[in-house]
Design a protein around this motif. Sequence first.
Motif, PDB file in Angstrom:
ATOM      1  N   UNK A   1       0.852  -1.199   0.000  1.00 52.97           N
ATOM      2  CA  UNK A   1       0.000   0.000   0.000  1.00 52.97           C
ATOM      3  C   UNK A   1       0.893   1.257   0.000  1.00 52.97           C
TER       4      UNK A   1
ATOM      5  N   UNK B   1     -23.565  -6.840   4.034  1.00 47.66           N
ATOM      6  CA  UNK B   1     -22.670  -7.356   2.991  1.00 47.66           C
ATOM      7  C   UNK B   1     -21.375  -6.554   2.902  1.00 47.66           C
ATOM      8  N   UNK B   2     -21.484  -5.228   2.827  1.00 49.47           N
ATOM      9  CA  UNK B   2     -20.269  -4.416   2.650  1.00 49.47           C
ATOM     10  C   UNK B   2     -20.605  -2.941   2.798  1.00 49.47           C
TER      11      UNK B   2
ATOM     12  N   UNK C   1     -14.744  -8.146  -1.813  1.00 53.90           N
ATOM     13  CA  UNK C   1     -14.603  -8.350  -0.367  1.00 53.90           C
ATOM     14  C   UNK C   1     -13.416  -7.582   0.215  1.00 53.90           C
ATOM     15  N   UNK C   2     -12.506  -7.103  -0.636  1.00 45.50           N
ATOM     16  CA  UNK C   2     -11.316  -6.420  -0.132  1.00 45.50           C
ATOM     17  C   UNK C   2     -11.655  -5.054   0.465  1.00 45.50           C
ATOM     18  N   UNK C   3     -10.951  -4.696   1.529  1.00 38.55           N
ATOM     19  CA  UNK C   3     -11.195  -3.398   2.164  1.00 38.55           C
ATOM     20  C   UNK C   3     -10.716  -2.249   1.286  1.00 38.55           C
ATOM     21  N   UNK C   4      -9.738  -2.510   0.415  1.00 36.18           N
ATOM     22  CA  UNK C   4      -9.215  -1.428  -0.426  1.00 36.18           C
ATOM     23  C   UNK C   4      -9.928  -1.392  -1.794  1.00 36.18           C
ATOM     24  N   UNK C   5     -11.108  -1.996  -1.842  1.00 38.55           N
ATOM     25  CA  UNK C   5     -11.992  -1.894  -3.013  1.00 38.55           C
ATOM     26  C   UNK C   5     -13.360  -1.499  -2.478  1.00 38.55           C
TER      27      UNK C   5
END
Lengths: 184, 184
Positions: free
Chosen positions: A1, A108-109, B158-162
């Motif tokens: 990152x 979900x998100x 599912x990724x936090x950076x997406x």
Amino acid sequence: MPTNPLILKRQRIARTRLFQVEQLDLRFSNGVERTYERLASSGYGAVAVVPVTAQGEVILVQEYSAGINAYQWGLPKGSIDPGEGNLEAGNRELKEEAGVGARELRFLKSIHLTPSYMERSIDVLVAWDLYEESLPGDEPEPLATMHWPLDNLAELVARADVSDGISITALYMARDYLQSSPIQ
Amino acid sequence: MPTNPLILKRQRIARTRLFQVEQLDLRFSNGVERTYERLASSGYGAVAVVPVTAQGEVILVQEYSAGINAYQWGLPKGSIDPGEGNLEAGNRELKEEAGVGARELRFLKSIHLTPSYMERSIDVLVAWDLYEESLPGDEPEPLATMHWPLDNLAELVARADVSDGISITALYMARDYLQSSPIQ
């Protein structure tokens, strides 16, 4: 990152009832300096709910969209009230906008509307095991509802009166979730 | 389709370099009056492009998102320049951000970020038959890229950076489009 830019200066440059604009003076890790604007968030977040019936249909609501001065079909959604959990807020919005409650709600998100210049996020929920229950909401008028088969999103998304990016995202996410984790 | 509310009064209440806030005094068809705020749009629109390789992978770019002060993976996207078509803008953004051009670009849909209070829309494009070509962009730094299989969106989302709603929407739309209309 990568390393976040250094925030050299941050100031609020406009504020209205709904919107706060901030200006950020940034120095990127390669030394380049830029001035960005962003919409800061206030409040406790928001939810968008995909309510799925026993027949595999999603309940959509038709609401006036002031941003584009037109009625659009989309998901029940709204702000989270102080002290409220996101599932609780989702169930309340369902009752206010779609006239149903849900015995099952799943997170979900959390997605960002457009993170490049907005801080706001919205929690996407899927809801099932529905029952009829209405609560008075803060809408200026009752909302029309319609049921749509979740396995036919292509035709729904092709409609001109379906254009809300958040609703479309949430519908795809719920469809994929339910395909991999069926309700029954 | 319901009758749009009557706009009794419309005034700009804040303006910065990027944002214009308008206040609308509305009378709904049932007589209820409300005051709404919305972000008015300026410019020529925007595009988000799903560039798909011959291997069925999408090319993502990693960009600093000032709205949430974090780097995020998302699609190449940007504003349409004056006099530019949306496909032309999409191809330019690909070259600036992802280092590829596309021999095939198709418009899928114009979506609104959040039509309840924003006028802005973004055209979702899918691009294939890619070739290497770079153009200098207006980014403060070169963007990292990564390739991701379009048939595994669940793990990506599912990724936090997406978390960019527009990118996620466009990815689902492109995947469904290519499943029903394969490139080959």
